[in-house]
Design an enzyme around this catalytic site. Structure first.
Site, PDB file in Angstrom:
ATOM      1  N   MET A  48      -9.337 -15.793  -5.647  1.00  0.00           N
ATOM      2  CA  MET A  48     -10.077 -16.287  -4.492  1.00  0.00           C
ATOM      3  C   MET A  48     -11.023 -17.395  -4.930  1.00  0.00           C
ATOM      4  O   MET A  48     -11.941 -17.159  -5.718  1.00  0.00           O
ATOM      5  CB  MET A  48     -10.875 -15.148  -3.847  1.00  0.00           C
ATOM      6  CG  MET A  48     -10.028 -14.056  -3.244  1.00  0.00           C
ATOM      7  SD  MET A  48     -11.041 -12.712  -2.563  1.00  0.00           S
ATOM      8  CE  MET A  48     -11.492 -11.857  -4.065  1.00  0.00           C
ATOM      9  N   GLY A 103     -16.284 -16.640  -5.467  1.00  0.00           N
ATOM     10  CA  GLY A 103     -15.233 -16.795  -6.467  1.00  0.00           C
ATOM     11  C   GLY A 103     -14.915 -15.519  -7.210  1.00  0.00           C
ATOM     12  O   GLY A 103     -15.795 -14.912  -7.797  1.00  0.00           O
ATOM     13  N   SER A 104     -13.650 -15.094  -7.196  1.00  0.00           N
ATOM     14  CA  SER A 104     -13.331 -13.799  -7.773  1.00  0.00           C
ATOM     15  C   SER A 104     -11.821 -13.573  -7.768  1.00  0.00           C
ATOM     16  O   SER A 104     -11.042 -14.487  -7.485  1.00  0.00           O
ATOM     17  CB  SER A 104     -14.027 -12.690  -6.978  1.00  0.00           C
ATOM     18  OG  SER A 104     -13.880 -12.927  -5.596  1.00  0.00           O
ATOM     19  N   ARG A 105     -11.411 -12.327  -8.042  1.00  0.00           N
ATOM     20  CA  ARG A 105      -9.996 -11.999  -8.146  1.00  0.00           C
ATOM     21  C   ARG A 105      -9.771 -10.556  -7.721  1.00  0.00           C
ATOM     22  O   ARG A 105     -10.648  -9.705  -7.894  1.00  0.00           O
ATOM     23  CB  ARG A 105      -9.553 -12.191  -9.601  1.00  0.00           C
ATOM     24  CG  ARG A 105      -8.071 -12.112  -9.841  1.00  0.00           C
ATOM     25  CD  ARG A 105      -7.785 -12.414 -11.295  1.00  0.00           C
ATOM     26  NE  ARG A 105      -7.336 -11.246 -12.023  1.00  0.00           N
ATOM     27  CZ  ARG A 105      -7.423 -11.091 -13.337  1.00  0.00           C
ATOM     28  NH1 ARG A 105      -7.986 -12.027 -14.073  1.00  0.00           N
ATOM     29  NH2 ARG A 105      -6.978 -10.015 -13.912  1.00  0.00           N
TER      30      ARG A 105
END
Length: 223
Positions: free
Chosen positions: A102, A190-192
């Protein structure tokens, strides 16, 4: 619609921006104040955009008719990787892992990829390396959730904080019954999200593909 996680942030940010603009108009030249005003307006509009929470709907009639578990994307973003990997925290077996990255421009609401009962929830403190690095899944701040579907399949998924992310929000509670597409968390900036699937799963997406949380079908798990 603005997500509930963004309301207090947007209020505090607006107050700080207004105070900064007031001081700038008192202390700085008009030209600099104009540039600062434009910058802060754009920045604030980005924050509103980031905390958006669009309505998503997934209809489960197909899997009821075909006696299958359909796994939907838990997040908006891009398919970073699809690989076979040994999951050693809970499942203790080889799985297919689908990683979704993301960016700060994606919706950051996280949604349950399957319906069922939550049988495992764990939060881990950690570092904040870039989310697409392999080591991020174990070294970064992250959560692990496992849902057992009505057909007895155990699906594990993780929220992983990235370089900009500084807080993972998790709503999932052990032993709760959950519905596919409902919110289970939020990650800021921001991430996953990784999803671990059985080896016999039919993968419906490919690396580099854009997916929509709560809508895009990423896998079918045959019985």
């Amino acid at each position: 619609m603005i997500h509930k996680e963004g309301i207090s942030f947007l209020v505090y940010t607006l107050v700080i921006i207004l105070l900064l603009l007031i001081f700038s108009f008192l202390l700085l030249s008009r030209l600099i104040c104009i540039f600062l005003s434009i910058f802060f307006v754009i920045l604030y509009l980005f924050f509103i955009f980031f905390f958006r929470n669009p309505k998503r709907n997934f209809y489960e009639n197909y899997e009821k008719d075909h006696n299958q578990d359909i796994v939907i994307s838990p997040a908006d973003g891009k398919i970073l990787e699809i690989k076979k990997i040994f999951e050693n925290e809970f499942l203790k077996k080889n799985c297919i892992c689908i990683s979704i990255f993301m960016s700060p421009f994606d919706v950051h609401v996280n949604r349950f990829p399957v319906s069922g009962k939550i049988i495992y929830v764990k939060y881990y403190y950690g570092k904040y390396a870039i989310a697409w690095l392999p080591k991020a899944s174990s070294n970064n701040e992250h959560t692990t959730i496992v849902v057992e579907t009505n057909k007895g399949k155990k699906i594990l998924f993780r929220q992983i904080a990235g370089f900009l992310a500084r807080r993972i929000i998790l709503y999932a509670k052990k032993n709760s019954l959950v519905k596919k597409g409902d919110e289970f968390g939020f990650i800021k900036f921001g991430s996953r999200v990784d999803v671990f699937l059985p080896l016999n799963s039919v993968i419906l997406v490919k690396k580099g593909e854009k997916v929509v949380g709560g809508e895009t079908k990423i896998s079918i798990i045959p019985l």
